[in-house]
Design an enzyme around this catalytic site. Structure first.
Site, PDB file in Angstrom:
ATOM      1  N   ARG A 137     -17.111   0.947   0.917  1.00 13.84           N
ATOM      2  CA  ARG A 137     -17.233   0.199   2.244  1.00 13.84           C
ATOM      3  C   ARG A 137     -18.203   0.214   2.575  1.00 13.84           C
ATOM      4  O   ARG A 137     -18.228  -0.117   4.462  1.00 13.84           O
ATOM      5  CB  ARG A 137     -15.776   0.576   2.955  1.00 13.84           C
ATOM      6  CG  ARG A 137     -14.721   0.591   1.913  1.00 13.84           C
ATOM      7  CD  ARG A 137     -13.352   1.126   3.579  1.00 13.84           C
ATOM      8  NE  ARG A 137     -12.746   0.354   4.078  1.00 13.84           N
ATOM      9  CZ  ARG A 137     -12.308   0.718   5.738  1.00 13.84           C
ATOM     10  NH1 ARG A 137     -11.649   1.581   5.009  1.00 13.84           N
ATOM     11  NH2 ARG A 137     -11.738  -0.230   6.072  1.00 13.84           N
ATOM     12  N   PRO A 159     -12.979  12.028   4.355  1.00 12.89           N
ATOM     13  CA  PRO A 159     -13.359  12.691   4.613  1.00 12.89           C
ATOM     14  C   PRO A 159     -13.152  12.980   6.110  1.00 12.89           C
ATOM     15  O   PRO A 159     -13.608  12.358   7.115  1.00 12.89           O
ATOM     16  CB  PRO A 159     -15.177  12.119   4.577  1.00 12.89           C
ATOM     17  CG  PRO A 159     -15.124  11.016   3.972  1.00 12.89           C
ATOM     18  CD  PRO A 159     -13.422  10.141   4.069  1.00 12.89           C
ATOM     19  N   GLU A 160     -13.166  14.432   6.118  1.00 16.51           N
ATOM     20  CA  GLU A 160     -11.999  15.015   7.647  1.00 16.51           C
ATOM     21  C   GLU A 160     -12.834  16.107   7.018  1.00 16.51           C
ATOM     22  O   GLU A 160     -13.809  16.385   6.184  1.00 16.51           O
ATOM     23  CB  GLU A 160     -10.952  15.007   7.841  1.00 16.51           C
ATOM     24  CG  GLU A 160     -10.637  14.088   8.124  1.00 16.51           C
ATOM     25  CD  GLU A 160      -9.097  13.902   8.293  1.00 16.51           C
ATOM     26  OE1 GLU A 160      -8.632  14.889   8.893  1.00 16.51           O
ATOM     27  OE2 GLU A 160      -8.085  13.004   7.766  1.00 16.51           O
ATOM     28  N   ARG A 166      -8.286  15.842  31.550  1.00 14.37           N
ATOM     29  CA  ARG A 166      -7.773  14.539  30.548  1.00 14.37           C
ATOM     30  C   ARG A 166      -5.844  14.496  30.516  1.00 14.37           C
ATOM     31  O   ARG A 166      -5.265  15.302  30.477  1.00 14.37           O
ATOM     32  CB  ARG A 166      -7.914  14.627  29.692  1.00 14.37           C
ATOM     33  CG  ARG A 166      -9.337  15.072  29.537  1.00 14.37           C
ATOM     34  CD  ARG A 166      -9.961  14.810  28.015  1.00 14.37           C
ATOM     35  NE  ARG A 166     -10.831  16.353  27.680  1.00 14.37           N
ATOM     36  CZ  ARG A 166     -12.160  15.722  27.351  1.00 14.37           C
ATOM     37  NH1 ARG A 166     -12.679  14.530  27.419  1.00 14.37           N
ATOM     38  NH2 ARG A 166     -13.396  16.522  27.663  1.00 14.37           N
TER      39      ARG A 166
END
Length: 280
Positions: free
Chosen positions: A114, A2-3, A153
């Site tokens: 999981r 799942p993304e 960043r």
DNA sequence: ATAAGGCCCTGACCGC
DNA sequence: TGCGGTCAGGGCCTTA
């Protein structure tokens, strides 16, 4: 699996299945940690409430309930949602089952081998959702938004893109695909990207996500791929469209150089050593 | 601010 | 066939 594209596919499936408007009859919790630890509190609170609206934010599925509360669902690594008749055989991996009424007979099953997934009932989802970064498919997402995030960043670009507080919804697959599209090496410091590279990346990210959505998500390995209607069989086909992810040794679709697997930020990563030049 | 490591869990896969 | 090691699409936490 799942993304963002996979979560989007689940959401669409649930909508088409008519989940909004259904009332929750009971909540059967097989693994308490999935609901935050207190199975009884979850059950008591959610029972009788009605699912009024479904939406997605990042990789979260947000169920808005009649009571005003929200059911925040995150599939993490192995979570799936199945909407099935109560009589459909179980696998033993169902962690939560919400029986539905109006009409009765169906169950929303949170299947999660999981046990990393979560289905949390909260009064107000904003504290969690407001921490999330830009929505990559929103009309406001683009070079400006991305530049603002990258400029200040010096983190490596790949771990930065995986950080959900920067961009919400990307995971290991689609980051590798987007970086390849934009010809950017995953170890490049974020603030070292040129304006042109940032602009390319700002296009590549929605491009690979939209492709994933069109293909109903990516399914890896031998497992089943989908989601809401397991009986309808695997439908995800984006795995056939991946350019670099898990294609170690295969020719780069652009230049033919064998794809290489490297580790970046403790995650396996896939690059074309010719198209994506490492820093320094 | 950033990076690394551990942890939460289980199943698939590989080499022996 | 069995056993041990490795790896996995995520994210949180602690420690340097």
């Amino acid at each position: 699996m799942p993304e963002l594209p996979e979560v989007h596919t689940v959401l669409e499936d649930l909508r088409r299945a008519g989940l909004p408007g259904r009332r929750i009859g009971d909540a059967l919790v097989e693994w308490p940690r999935t609901v935050g630890g207190d199975a009884e509190a979850f059950r008591t609170a959610v029972r009788g409430d009605r699912i009024d609206d479904l939406r997605r934010r990042g990789k979260y599925l947000v169920f808005t309930l009649e009571s005003g509360r929200s059911l925040l669902t995150h599939l993490r690594m192995s979570g799936r949602l199945y909407l099935q008749p109560e009589s459909a055989p179980r696998t033993g991996y169902e962690r939560v089952r919400l029986t539905l009424v109006d009409p009765a007979g169906d169950e929303l099953r949170f299947h999660d081998p999981r046990k990393f997934g979560r289905m949390l009932l909260v009064d107000d989802p904003s504290p969690i959702l407001e921490r999330l970064g830009a929505e990559p498919l929103s009309p406001t997402f683009g070079t400006e938004v991305l530049t603002a995030e990258l400029q200040r960043r010096r983190r490596q670009i790949k771990p930065l893109l995986l950080d959900q507080t920067v961009v919400a919804g990307l995971g290991n697959i689609y980051v590798d695909e987007a970086l390849w599209e934009a010809r950017i090496h995953p170890e490049r410091p974020a603030n070292s990207l040129t304006d042109a590279e940032t602009a390319d990346l700002a296009v590549a990210i929605p491009t690979v996500l939209r492709r994933g959505i069109e293909n109903l998500g990516t399914s890896l390995g031998t497992g089943t791929s989908n989601f809401v209607f397991p009986e309808s069989g695997p439908r995800a086909r984006n795995q056939e469209e991946l350019r670099v992810f898990r294609r170690t040794g295969a020719p780069c679709p652009r230049c033919g150089t064998p794809i290489r697997r490297i580790i970046v930020g403790q995650r396996s990563s896939h690059v074309c050593p010719a198209c994506q030049t490492p820093p320094r």
